[in-house]
Design an enzyme around this catalytic site. Sequence first.
Site, short mmCIF file in Angstrom:
data_model
loop_
_atom_site.label_atom_id
_atom_site.label_comp_id
_atom_site.label_asym_id
_atom_site.label_seq_id
_atom_site.Cartn_x
_atom_site.Cartn_y
_atom_site.Cartn_z
N SER A 11 0.67 -1.70 0.45
CA SER A 11 0.07 0.17 0.11
C SER A 11 0.68 1.00 -0.23
O SER A 11 1.67 1.94 1.05
CB SER A 11 -0.81 0.23 1.46
OG SER A 11 -1.77 1.20 0.95
N HIS A 36 -1.73 -2.02 -4.13
CA HIS A 36 -2.82 -1.22 -3.66
C HIS A 36 -2.57 0.21 -3.55
O HIS A 36 -1.98 0.91 -3.09
CB HIS A 36 -2.66 -2.05 -2.28
CG HIS A 36 -3.92 -1.51 -1.46
ND1 HIS A 36 -5.24 -2.70 -1.31
CD2 HIS A 36 -4.70 -0.81 -0.20
CE1 HIS A 36 -5.82 -1.39 -0.56
NE2 HIS A 36 -5.75 -0.94 -0.12
N ASP A 38 -4.95 3.71 -2.29
CA ASP A 38 -5.80 4.05 -1.45
C ASP A 38 -6.19 5.19 -1.30
O ASP A 38 -5.29 6.52 -1.29
CB ASP A 38 -5.75 3.83 0.27
CG ASP A 38 -4.84 3.09 1.21
OD1 ASP A 38 -6.24 1.79 0.56
OD2 ASP A 38 -3.54 2.31 1.38
N MET A 40 -8.79 8.35 -0.63
CA MET A 40 -9.34 9.18 0.81
C MET A 40 -10.08 10.39 0.20
O MET A 40 -9.21 11.18 -0.28
CB MET A 40 -8.99 8.76 1.51
CG MET A 40 -8.10 7.79 1.76
SD MET A 40 -7.26 7.94 3.40
CE MET A 40 -6.77 5.87 3.92
N HIS A 69 -8.68 1.36 -3.47
CA HIS A 69 -9.18 0.98 -2.53
C HIS A 69 -9.59 2.19 -2.53
O HIS A 69 -9.62 3.52 -2.11
CB HIS A 69 -8.67 0.08 -1.75
CG HIS A 69 -9.46 0.50 -0.11
ND1 HIS A 69 -8.44 0.73 1.15
CD2 HIS A 69 -10.87 0.58 0.06
CE1 HIS A 69 -9.53 0.21 2.28
NE2 HIS A 69 -10.91 0.29 1.36
N MET A 71 -11.85 4.55 -0.78
CA MET A 71 -12.44 5.18 0.90
C MET A 71 -13.12 6.91 0.45
O MET A 71 -12.61 7.40 0.77
CB MET A 71 -11.77 5.19 1.72
CG MET A 71 -11.54 3.69 2.22
SD MET A 71 -9.76 3.24 3.29
CE MET A 71 -7.68 3.47 1.59
N MET A 140 -11.12 -5.21 6.43
CA MET A 140 -10.68 -4.37 6.66
C MET A 140 -10.36 -4.95 8.42
O MET A 140 -10.81 -5.52 9.00
CB MET A 140 -11.57 -3.02 7.13
CG MET A 140 -11.37 -2.56 5.97
SD MET A 140 -9.70 -2.08 4.74
CE MET A 140 -8.61 -1.07 6.00
N ASP A 178 -6.34 -5.88 5.40
CA ASP A 178 -5.62 -4.44 4.76
C ASP A 178 -5.86 -4.37 6.05
O ASP A 178 -6.73 -3.75 7.14
CB ASP A 178 -6.82 -3.74 3.65
CG ASP A 178 -6.07 -2.45 4.04
OD1 ASP A 178 -4.80 -2.16 3.97
OD2 ASP A 178 -7.28 -1.36 2.77
C1 DX5 Z 1 -5.86 2.40 5.56
C2 DX5 Z 1 -5.90 1.14 4.48
C3 DX5 Z 1 -4.59 0.77 4.12
C4 DX5 Z 1 -3.63 1.30 4.63
C5 DX5 Z 1 -2.44 0.16 5.27
O1 DX5 Z 1 -7.15 2.52 5.64
O2 DX5 Z 1 -6.86 0.78 3.75
O3 DX5 Z 1 -4.47 -0.05 2.67
O4 DX5 Z 1 -2.17 1.50 4.21
O5 DX5 Z 1 -1.81 0.12 6.12
P1 DX5 Z 1 -0.54 -0.25 7.17
O6 DX5 Z 1 -0.12 -1.30 6.53
O7 DX5 Z 1 1.00 0.38 7.27
O8 DX5 Z 1 -1.99 -0.94 8.62
ZN ZN Z 2 -6.38 0.32 1.34
#
Ligand code: DX5
Ligand code: ZN
Length: 237
Positions: A11, A36, A38, A40, A69, A71, A140, A178
């Site tokens: 990620s 991956h 993210d 947001m 992903h 969000m 999650m 994740d």
């Molecule tokens: C959190 C994300 C994850 C995040 C994981 O909302 O969806 O993908 O990057 O990070 P680590 O591996 O540091 O927990």
């Molecule tokens: Zn994620």
Amino acid sequence: MDKHAVKLAPSILAADFARLGEQVVAAEQAGADRIHVDIMDGHFVPNISMGVPIVQSLRRVTRLPLELHLMISDPDFFLEPFTEAGSDVFLVHWEGNNHLHRTVHRVKALGKRVGVAINPATPVGVLEEILPDVDQVLVMTVNPGFGHQPFLHTTLPKIRRVHQMIAQSKPGCDLEVDGGIDAATAPLVVTAGANVLVAGSSIFNASEGVAAAIKQLQATITAQGSRAPYWRGWPQP
Ligand code: DX5
Ligand code: ZN
């Protein structure tokens, strides 16, 4: 579970964005299976991360599948721009989406892989009706919004239940986890049935560097079985 098919999805939320291309190339060369990303919006989760331009830039530096992903509160608005930018997979949340079936089928109509994500407090039963339509489920293992949070061990029985559900009604569907995945927690989730592990800070914040961190995670996984090569059945970008 089939321990012969565990994949790693670094990620980039934890990457050094000033050296993003270099770090993604290092992850690919070290054997990462997908990247991956993210996304947001500061509304669906209390954080803002990245958008279309980052995906365009990533597409130029790696041939690995880019999984987004989402969000964000209105994922349907952004499926086409992200597709044009080069994404291969969309992970959309069950939470807050009154028309998840429509979203899932919009992704499929774009010719992309689709997964449904569920938060730690969301029961696995919500997956029952949508499971036949998806390629992946994302459980999650932290509350979404931030990297570097501690793994929630209460999600382990839930991963086992999703694994059973997939075995019964959608064999071949990826079970991804994740949040808080590192060398200590990876064996736990693999034993519970996960076959795709997202890892951010344990890869990109590792003092030994990206490649060494990936090798260490892979070693932890292969200690439980051998890994399959990536790209199995995936369309080339
Ligand atoms: C959190 C994300 C994850 C995040 C994981 O909302 O969806 O993908 O990057 O990070 P680590 O591996 O540091 O927990
Ligand atoms: Zn994620």
